[in-house]
Design a protein around this motif. Sequence first.
Motif: not given
Length: 269
Positions: A156-167, A203-209
């Motif tokens: 979850g942290l990794a997926v959220a990290g990818v989301g933050v990367g996109f942001v 934002v969507a990926l961060a929520i998934v994480g």
Amino acid sequence: MPSSARSAAREAEANPVFRVAARAGYVANGILHLLVGGLVLAVGFGAAEDTDQTGAFRALAAIPLGAAALGALAVGLVALGCWHLLQAVAPRGLSGWKRLARVLAEAPQGVVFVVIGVLSASVALGARPRAEQAAEDASEAVLTLPIGGAVLGATGLAVAGVGVGFVWMGARRSFRSKVRLPGGVVGHVLSALGIFGFLAKGVALAIVGVLLVVAAVKIEPDTAGGLDGAISALIALPAGPFLAFLVGLGFLAYGVFTVFRARYARLDV
């Protein structure tokens, strides 16, 4: 990696046919995001649809010639995945931490695109998978392991990290280093679409994480999910339908940007 394998990767990367296939992959990825964006907008207005990739594939399969379109998307997405995998190992002049950073940045993208391409092909052949249920089942299986909570939380942290990367890429406009945008109005419009699209997808990926982390903390696999679960969680907020509307528009913007990226992508980096 042995030098012979790296040389083979460079030869494949330089192949003009493979480069055309990679550009076609960007078109396929853009179309996929356009489909997902349309589903997110529909759900924001009250429709009962799955807003993840499998929902998009099933919607496409329902139209005339949908299976053929899914097959074409599968070829393009797998080609794009292979391109990212080659980008992880082929570039010259990298060593140590720089090469490791390149591998960590490109290889996961390659694997994801190949998996989504295979999923598209499976739907074209008649399968009707549901990514949300698959994510919950996978989370339940992980949580049965002795360190399952830690593994799911780390995921979850990794997926959220990818989301933050996109942001971050959207806010800093760093994605422009991957494309040669034209000058004038067209370039400004594409840049604006990229900014909005990267922010929304992030934002969507961060929520998934976050959902995965919550599932790990509460030991509740039903809390985990993919993009569909993230949109459902977003809609449950006080201003949820409006936020989902913005995310849907963002996915549409990202889709348009990615389709044009097929024309302007830098394939020599």
